[in-house]
Design an enzyme around this catalytic site. Structure first.
Site, PDB file in Angstrom:
ATOM      1  CB  CYS A 142      -2.310  -1.992  -4.800  1.00  0.00           C
ATOM      2  SG  CYS A 142      -2.470  -3.598  -3.993  1.00  0.00           S
TER       3      CYS A 142
ATOM      4  CG  HIS B 201      -4.077   1.141  -2.141  1.00  0.00           C
ATOM      5  ND1 HIS B 201      -5.110   0.345  -2.607  1.00  0.00           N
ATOM      6  CD2 HIS B 201      -3.123   0.283  -1.698  1.00  0.00           C
ATOM      7  CE1 HIS B 201      -4.787  -0.922  -2.453  1.00  0.00           C
ATOM      8  NE2 HIS B 201      -3.585  -0.984  -1.901  1.00  0.00           N
TER       9      HIS B 201
ATOM     10  CG  ASN C 274      -5.180  -4.162  -0.568  1.00  0.00           C
ATOM     11  OD1 ASN C 274      -5.604  -3.718  -1.624  1.00  0.00           O
ATOM     12  ND2 ASN C 274      -3.889  -4.226  -0.286  1.00  0.00           N
TER      13      ASN C 274
END
Length: 325
Positions: free
Chosen positions: A116, A252, A282
């Protein structure tokens, strides 16, 4: 004495697949509900890549928009860096595939896998090339088809993720741009968030060689909040700023609770935090550039503003970037 060279974001772009899966849709796949998902994550819906779409396809469309915004053609690009953990192929790299599709011949092209945190890592790599003088124009992309490596019977993970891509064009500039980037990792925690198959260790049975994302959510949450707090403090201190100097936090987009915890720690109102997790889920390495592009195109992020980008992902790998937009 030569002037310092910065890498300035000259243009942003993003792409989301057409298919949208809402929380109500998810409740037809696994034992869950809109209330259960939203109360724990802040997610309402996510985008899913079409069966005939690969990561490079998403990256391509996001790149075209970033290039258009920057007024850059493919043959002006000196380097392509893609952050992804879901490449099209084992090799060549997704960046090489993107280079060919864009029609660029000869520029460097590489993938960076930091889960990520992939875009922040890719941005840091690209920044170093520009600052050293080895590149003047760099295409940096975060792109994922993470829904391809989910266990769609595991309600604790399959509800969290979506597909998408975001891109920026970096150009050399003597006035402003990225002030610093800070990268960190802790490989000893790999089993808290990982996909435990691969070329060297072997594959299992079933789709994607038996690969599926595994996560211990509570442990990840606790570690992520502490790690992000630390790297954010480090980044601000390295540049002589404190949190109140920031115009925007672009984090994020993993979980609204993590985002809110970071903002609270910085004493930043949520009005200064870009949030897209409710609509994107996500998207791993795509989440930061997706959020940045949305904030730029909506007019919230303006030239001259101070932005802090941060991300945390499997590895663990995390990092941040402070930049003057």
């Amino acid at each position: 004495m030569s002037k310092r060279i910065y890498s300035r974001i000259a243009g942003t772009g993003s792409y989301l697949p057409e298919k949208v899966l809402t929380n109500d849709d998810m409740s037809k796949i696994v034992d869950t509900s809109d209330e259960w998902i939203f109360s724990r994550t802040g997610i309402r819906e996510r985008h899913i890549a079409a069966d005939d779409q690969a990561t490079s396809d998403l990256a391509y469309f996001a790149s075209l928009k970033a290039m258009e915004a920057a007024g850059v053609t493919a043959d002006e690009i000196d380097l392509i860096v893609i952050g992804t953990t879901t490449p099209d192929l084992i090799f060549p790299s997704t960046a090489c595939l993107l280079q060919a599709r864009l029609g660029n011949v000869g520029c460097g092209a590489m993938d960076v896998n930091a889960a990520c945190s992939g875009f922040v890592y890719a941005l840091s790599v690209a920044d170093k090339f520009v600052r050293s003088g080895d590149a003047k124009t760099v295409l940096v992309v975060g792109a994922e088809t993470l829904t391809r490596i989910l266990d769609w019977t595991d309600r604790t993970t399959c509800v969290l993720f979506g597909d998408g891509a975001g891109a920026v064009i970096l150009k050399a500039d003597e006035e402003t741009g990225i002030l610093s980037t800070h990268l960190r990792a802790d490989g000893s925690k790999k089993e808290l968030l990982w996909d435990p198959v691969g070329v060297s260790v072997g594959f299992g049975e079933g789709k994607n060689g038996g690969g599926a994302l595994l996560m211990k959510g509570n442990d990840v949450f606790k570690y992520a909040v502490k790690a992000l707090n630390s790297v954010v403090d480090e980044t601000l201190a390295a540049n002589g700023y404190d949190a109140h100097d920031l115009d925007w936090l672009i984090p994020h987009q993993a979980n609204l609770r993590i985002i809110e915890a970071t903002a609270k720690r910085l004493d930043l109102p949520m009005e200064q935090v870009v949030v897209t997790v409710d609509r994107h889920g996500n998207t791993s390495s795509a989440s930061v550039p997706l959020a940045l592009d949305e904030a730029v195109r909506s007019g919230r992020v303006q030239r001259g503003q101070l932005l802090l980008l941060e991300a945390f992902g499997g590895g663990f790998a995390w990092g941040s970037a402070l930049l003057r937009y």
